[in-house]
Design an enzyme around this catalytic site. Structure first.
Site, PDB file in Angstrom:
ATOM      1  N   SER A   3       0.841  -1.193   0.000  1.00  0.00           N
ATOM      2  CA  SER A   3       0.000   0.000   0.000  1.00  0.00           C
ATOM      3  C   SER A   3       0.872   1.237   0.000  1.00  0.00           C
ATOM      4  O   SER A   3       1.941   1.263   0.603  1.00  0.00           O
ATOM      5  CB  SER A   3      -0.888   0.024   1.237  1.00  0.00           C
ATOM      6  OG  SER A   3      -1.791  -1.039   1.202  1.00  0.00           O
ATOM      7  N   GLY A   4       0.374   2.285  -0.644  1.00  0.00           N
ATOM      8  CA  GLY A   4       1.082   3.555  -0.674  1.00  0.00           C
ATOM      9  C   GLY A   4       0.626   4.455   0.455  1.00  0.00           C
ATOM     10  O   GLY A   4      -0.053   4.031   1.387  1.00  0.00           O
ATOM     11  N   GLY A   6      -0.833   7.565  -0.340  1.00  0.00           N
ATOM     12  CA  GLY A   6      -1.754   8.537  -0.907  1.00  0.00           C
ATOM     13  C   GLY A   6      -1.099   9.679  -1.649  1.00  0.00           C
ATOM     14  O   GLY A   6      -1.758  10.663  -1.975  1.00  0.00           O
ATOM     15  N   SER A   8       0.037   9.889  -4.711  1.00  0.00           N
ATOM     16  CA  SER A   8      -0.465  10.107  -6.073  1.00  0.00           C
ATOM     17  C   SER A   8      -1.813  10.818  -6.040  1.00  0.00           C
ATOM     18  O   SER A   8      -2.077  11.719  -6.846  1.00  0.00           O
ATOM     19  CB  SER A   8      -0.568   8.787  -6.838  1.00  0.00           C
ATOM     20  OG  SER A   8      -1.421   7.872  -6.173  1.00  0.00           O
ATOM     21  N   GLU A  40      -6.307   9.776 -10.450  1.00  0.00           N
ATOM     22  CA  GLU A  40      -5.821   8.573  -9.764  1.00  0.00           C
ATOM     23  C   GLU A  40      -5.916   7.340 -10.654  1.00  0.00           C
ATOM     24  O   GLU A  40      -5.121   6.420 -10.527  1.00  0.00           O
ATOM     25  CB  GLU A  40      -6.642   8.316  -8.500  1.00  0.00           C
ATOM     26  CG  GLU A  40      -6.064   8.877  -7.241  1.00  0.00           C
ATOM     27  CD  GLU A  40      -4.892   8.064  -6.766  1.00  0.00           C
ATOM     28  OE1 GLU A  40      -5.052   7.138  -5.956  1.00  0.00           O
ATOM     29  OE2 GLU A  40      -3.782   8.354  -7.225  1.00  0.00           O
ATOM     30  N   ASP A  51      -8.265   7.785  -1.000  1.00  0.00           N
ATOM     31  CA  ASP A  51      -7.108   8.685  -0.950  1.00  0.00           C
ATOM     32  C   ASP A  51      -7.433  10.069  -1.508  1.00  0.00           C
ATOM     33  O   ASP A  51      -7.069  11.083  -0.914  1.00  0.00           O
ATOM     34  CB  ASP A  51      -5.918   8.089  -1.697  1.00  0.00           C
ATOM     35  CG  ASP A  51      -5.305   6.908  -0.977  1.00  0.00           C
ATOM     36  OD1 ASP A  51      -5.610   6.704   0.211  1.00  0.00           O
ATOM     37  OD2 ASP A  51      -4.522   6.181  -1.606  1.00  0.00           O
TER      38      ASP A  51
END
Length: 69
Positions: A3-4, A6, A8, A40, A51
């Site tokens: 998981s990133g 957010g 982006s 996104e 996000d």
């Protein structure tokens, strides 16, 4: 799965806000959020929408994933 954080989504929302300002569009928060969501899709294909919503509206959000039946 990885998981990133957010980033982006934050970038897409910031870009939408900047374009809104420069072009004098007077977009609503909902329109900024929608633009962030569309952006996104370029990064993630099928984003959750969480996000970009967090980046648009700020504050605290609670998200709980549920299994689809």
């Amino acid at each position: 799965a990885v998981s990133g954080i957010g980033a982006s989504a934050a970038h897409c929302v910031a870009l939408a806000r900047a374009l809104n300002e420069v072009l004098g569009k007077n977009c609503t928060e909902a329109e900024i959020n929608a633009a962030g969501f569309e952006g996104e899709k370029g990064y993630n294909g099928t984003p959750s929408g969480i996000d970009n919503t967090a980046a648009t509206y700020g504050g605290l959000l609670r998200f709980q994933r549920t299994d689809a039946d």
